[in-house]
Design an enzyme around this catalytic site. Structure first.
Site, PDB file in Angstrom:
ATOM      1  N   CYS A  51       0.608  -1.653  -0.101  1.00 31.63           N
ATOM      2  CA  CYS A  51       0.066   0.495   0.401  1.00 31.63           C
ATOM      3  C   CYS A  51       0.926   1.325   0.085  1.00 31.63           C
ATOM      4  O   CYS A  51       2.379   1.615   0.863  1.00 31.63           O
ATOM      5  CB  CYS A  51      -1.147  -0.185   1.272  1.00 31.63           C
ATOM      6  SG  CYS A  51      -1.737   1.077   1.683  1.00 31.63           S
ATOM      7  N   HIS A 107      -1.900  -3.793   4.995  1.00 30.91           N
ATOM      8  CA  HIS A 107      -1.810  -3.751   6.082  1.00 30.91           C
ATOM      9  C   HIS A 107      -3.104  -3.429   7.173  1.00 30.91           C
ATOM     10  O   HIS A 107      -3.774  -2.584   6.513  1.00 30.91           O
ATOM     11  CB  HIS A 107      -1.239  -2.042   6.467  1.00 30.91           C
ATOM     12  CG  HIS A 107      -0.955  -0.971   6.305  1.00 30.91           C
ATOM     13  ND1 HIS A 107      -2.873   0.014   6.462  1.00 30.91           N
ATOM     14  CD2 HIS A 107      -1.827  -0.700   4.938  1.00 30.91           C
ATOM     15  CE1 HIS A 107      -2.338   0.865   5.851  1.00 30.91           C
ATOM     16  NE2 HIS A 107      -2.310   0.363   4.945  1.00 30.91           N
ATOM     17  N   CYS A 110      -5.941  -0.312   6.943  1.00 25.49           N
ATOM     18  CA  CYS A 110      -6.006   0.642   5.453  1.00 25.49           C
ATOM     19  C   CYS A 110      -7.298   1.622   4.894  1.00 25.49           C
ATOM     20  O   CYS A 110      -8.010   0.711   4.776  1.00 25.49           O
ATOM     21  CB  CYS A 110      -5.904  -0.217   4.254  1.00 25.49           C
ATOM     22  SG  CYS A 110      -5.624   0.157   2.734  1.00 25.49           S
TER      23      CYS A 110
HETATM   24 CO    CO Z   1      -3.553   0.966   2.795  1.00 23.71          CO
END
Ligand code: CO
Length: 219
Positions: A51, A107, A110
């Protein structure tokens, strides 16, 4: 050797350049030939698909160095087959760099996944996050049994990482590499912002037998 800790609010444009100068000094102090060695070439054994979140930097959280990990990041670590950016990174890392591991790392907490779970219009990003809603639809039965918002969010983060890793496996790039006898594994991980710990989702794929029949490419 560790860079000094600075509060995010203190970061300035000039400060970034000063930070760079400090870092160069630190690195050369530890190894005078550091940049000569680094500039000679890269042979990273890992491709990281993570991400864009500023709190999930691949190198720091795995205690690795420049040169160790080839990185692709986007909002909510989404893997879609029409993303030329991602496909180019995947092709180069598998066929030129010959990475041995591809890790999709989501994660908990998020923002992209949480936005996809809601109905609020955010903007152009809604089109990107639609892919996560597709993951939800596939896992709708499981998701509907969960009422607690945090548990729902956490599970969605896990499922999104798992489905993204499956989408990596389903590419002709990865399947051709396996057909050619290349050593390559694809993994899904989830990182906790609260503890710093990475959890392996244990859905690793190591060869063509791990590909769902619907996505097997004729080789
Ligand atoms: Co994220």
């Amino acid at each position: 050797m560790c860079a000094k800790t600075i509060e995010t609010k203190d970061i300035t444009y000039e400060g970034l350049l000063q930070g760079n100068a400090d870092w160069i000094q630190d690195m050369i102090q530890a190894d005078p030939d550091y940049f000569d060695k680094l500039s000679a070439g890269q042979h990273p054994p890992v491709l990281w698909i993570g991400c864009s979140d500023s709190r999930v930097p691949a190198n720091q959280i795995t205690n690795t160095m420049p040169g160790d990990i080839f990185v692709h990041r986007n909002i909510a670590n989404v893997v879609v087959h029409t993303d030329m950016n991602l496909l180019s990174v995947l092709d180069y890392s598998v066929n030129v760099l010959k990475v041995k591991h591809i890790i999709v790392c989501g994660h908990y907490g998020c923002g992209g996944v949480n936005a996809a779970l809601g109905n609020k219009q955010v903007g152009i990003i809604d089109n990107w996050l639609r892919h996560i809603r597709d993951v939800y639809r596939v896992h709708q039965l499981e998701m509907e049994t969960m009422k607690d918002p945090e548990k729902r969010s956490n599970r969605m983060v896990e499922l999104n990482a798992i489905e993204s890793a499956a989408n990596v496996v389903n590419t002709s790039i990865v399947q051709n590499a396996w057909a050619n006898g290349q050593e390559l594994s694809v993994h899904a991980w989830v990182y906790s912002l609260r503890t710093g710990k990475i959890t392996d989702m244990k859905v690793s794929s190591h060869g063509i037998n791990d590909v769902h029949p619907a996505f097997k490419v004729s080789l």
